[in-house]
Design an enzyme around this catalytic site. Structure first.
Site, PDB file in Angstrom:
ATOM      1  N   CYS A 135       0.888  -1.169   0.000  1.00 54.29           N
ATOM      2  CA  CYS A 135       0.000   0.000   0.000  1.00 54.29           C
ATOM      3  C   CYS A 135       0.922   1.213   0.000  1.00 54.29           C
ATOM      4  O   CYS A 135       2.023   1.136  -0.560  1.00 54.29           O
ATOM      5  CB  CYS A 135      -0.955  -0.035   1.187  1.00 54.29           C
ATOM      6  SG  CYS A 135      -0.188  -0.202   2.808  1.00 54.29           S
ATOM      7  N   ALA A 137       2.147   3.078   2.811  1.00 56.96           N
ATOM      8  CA  ALA A 137       3.151   3.018   3.883  1.00 56.96           C
ATOM      9  C   ALA A 137       3.516   1.595   4.283  1.00 56.96           C
ATOM     10  O   ALA A 137       4.442   1.392   5.068  1.00 56.96           O
ATOM     11  CB  ALA A 137       2.646   3.794   5.105  1.00 56.96           C
ATOM     12  N   GLY A 138       2.754   0.599   3.788  1.00 64.96           N
ATOM     13  CA  GLY A 138       3.013  -0.773   4.182  1.00 64.96           C
ATOM     14  C   GLY A 138       2.570  -1.085   5.596  1.00 64.96           C
ATOM     15  O   GLY A 138       3.055  -2.038   6.215  1.00 64.96           O
ATOM     16  N   VAL A 139       1.620  -0.303   6.089  1.00 66.52           N
ATOM     17  CA  VAL A 139       1.220  -0.426   7.497  1.00 66.52           C
ATOM     18  C   VAL A 139      -0.207  -0.944   7.667  1.00 66.52           C
ATOM     19  O   VAL A 139      -0.455  -1.846   8.468  1.00 66.52           O
ATOM     20  CB  VAL A 139       1.364   0.938   8.219  1.00 66.52           C
ATOM     21  CG1 VAL A 139       0.745   0.886   9.615  1.00 66.52           C
ATOM     22  CG2 VAL A 139       2.821   1.346   8.303  1.00 66.52           C
ATOM     23  N   SER A 140      -1.171  -0.404   6.912  1.00 67.42           N
ATOM     24  CA  SER A 140      -2.581  -0.702   7.177  1.00 67.42           C
ATOM     25  C   SER A 140      -3.247  -1.539   6.087  1.00 67.42           C
ATOM     26  O   SER A 140      -3.662  -2.670   6.323  1.00 67.42           O
ATOM     27  CB  SER A 140      -3.358   0.604   7.373  1.00 67.42           C
ATOM     28  OG  SER A 140      -4.708   0.361   7.684  1.00 67.42           O
ATOM     29  N   ARG A 141      -3.366  -0.996   4.868  1.00 67.31           N
ATOM     30  CA  ARG A 141      -4.117  -1.690   3.821  1.00 67.31           C
ATOM     31  C   ARG A 141      -3.458  -3.010   3.413  1.00 67.31           C
ATOM     32  O   ARG A 141      -4.110  -4.058   3.383  1.00 67.31           O
ATOM     33  CB  ARG A 141      -4.273  -0.774   2.594  1.00 67.31           C
ATOM     34  CG  ARG A 141      -5.273   0.336   2.805  1.00 67.31           C
ATOM     35  CD  ARG A 141      -5.180   1.411   1.738  1.00 67.31           C
ATOM     36  NE  ARG A 141      -4.020   2.273   1.950  1.00 67.31           N
ATOM     37  CZ  ARG A 141      -3.784   3.408   1.283  1.00 67.31           C
ATOM     38  NH1 ARG A 141      -4.632   3.789   0.327  1.00 67.31           N
ATOM     39  NH2 ARG A 141      -2.727   4.150   1.553  1.00 67.31           N
TER      40      ARG A 141
END
Length: 361
Positions: A135, A137-141
């Site tokens: 996604c 940031a590579g954090v949520s999605r």
């Protein structure tokens, strides 16, 4: 750098994906992009110097999935003209395959209806090569999608799958909205069951949120009118969890006998605390509600149906009248309504049992 989650499965951010798309990779053969735009131009907008060759394979809309015979998509919370995913060849020599879904990292985004196409893509990509899920940031999605993949492929609970992913990438943290939907995904048996009560409530919430944001009502997402002969005739008996064929219960207007709802249109709710939930009728002595004293809910709550013209006209609340004889059947309120059992349903499309008869179709 992307983080290895499982064999042939990486998770990363937009920088990881951009570097692979620009320079190529000896490992990555497939990319799943979950960013706010499905277009490859999103990378150029993010970094103007970036030029990524792309050749479209196909775009798939909800209506395309309906045409393919998957009737459950007609019950999706997504509109028929909504893009589900974009598939294309990308990168150097156009050797990489990229699937893109347009998802926002917000507290009202619909993740559930994109999950299964994403999980299927990951599964096939791992068989053919190696896939990066990213996604912004590579954090949520991306974390939500990979967590769902681990849940389905390894039959893990949400908590176990998320903990396993965090051992590979400490920064992952799907937003609360995605976590709620992943919990539903677990409760539905690691699939998106559009016939389940949990999904129906989710679908209603999506419609309600859309209404409350002042968006135009999408009546194409209303349930079909069960009073139309061709609709009733096209219904097939559904198989229960025990494998038995159940006849479809029909609710008919008591005055003219027109079918106004089927069992499959009902949105179940958890019974509340009875009269103790109504403060102006609260019982004396502080006695708690005893469900053995309850005579059952006096109404059913259903999904919005296409015969409900007053709903389609856009009012926040109003009467629900029979489409044939105009007899009053109930009431709707986008802000919600309280059942006589004490439970609050939002939004509420309420039909009174006293104004209907039961039969089968």
């Amino acid at each position: 750098m992307p983080c290895l989650v499982r064999e042939n499965l990486f998770i990363g951010n937009i920088s990881d994906a951009a570097e692979i798309l620009e320079k190529g990779s000896s490992e990555i053969t497939h990319i799943l992009s979950a960013v706010s735009s499905a277009s490859i131009s999103f990378f150029t907008e993010w970094r103007s110097s970036l030029v990524i060759p792309a050749k479209e394979i196909r775009q798939v809309f909800v209506g395309d999935l309906d045409d393919g015979g998957d009737d459950c998509w007609s019950k999706s919370a997504l509109s028929p003209d909504k893009l589900v995913y974009n598939l294309e060849y990308v990168g150097k020599e156009l050797k990489m395959v990229r699937m893109a879904v347009a998802l926002k990292d917000t507290d009202n985004e619909n993740l559930l209806d994109y999950l299964e196409v994403c999980l299927d893509f990951i599964e096939e990509s791992r068989k053919q090569g190696c896939v990066l899920v990213h996604c912004f940031a590579g954090v949520s999605r991306s974390a939500a999608i990979v967590t769902a993949y681990l849940m389905r492929s390894e039959q893990l609970s949400l908590e176990a799958a998320l903990e396993s992913l965090r051992q590979c990438s400490e920064s992952v943290s799907p937003n609360d909205n995605f976590l709620e939907q992943l919990k539903m995904f677990e409760e539905m048996g690691f699939k998106v069951d559009r016939g389940s009560s949990k999904y129906k409530r989710f679908r209603l919430k999506i419609l309600g949120d859309s209404y409350n944001r002042g968006e135009r009502l999408d009546s194409s997402k209303f349930g079909v009118d069960p009073g139309l002969p061709q609709e009733v005739a096209s219904k097939k008996p559904e198989t229960s969890l025990h494998g038995n064929l159940n006849s479809n219960v029909a609710y008919r207007c008591k005055k003219c006998r027109r079918v106004v709802a089927l069992q499959e249109n009902i949105v179940d709710h958890i019974p509340g605390e009875g009269m103790t939930a109504f403060q102006w009728h609260k019982r004396n002595g502080g006695n708690s509600f005893n469900k053995s004293d309850d005579f059952g809910c006096s109404s059913i709550f259903v999904e919005p149906l296409k015969w409900m013209k007053t709903v389609e006209e856009g009012g926040i609340e109003g009467k629900l009248s029979c489409a044939h004889c105009d007899a009053r059947l109930g009431y709707f309120n986008w802000s919600g309504s309280q059942c006589n059992c004490g439970s609050w349903i939002t939004p509420a499309f309420q039909l009174h049992k006293s104004r209907m008869d039961l039969s089968t179709v």
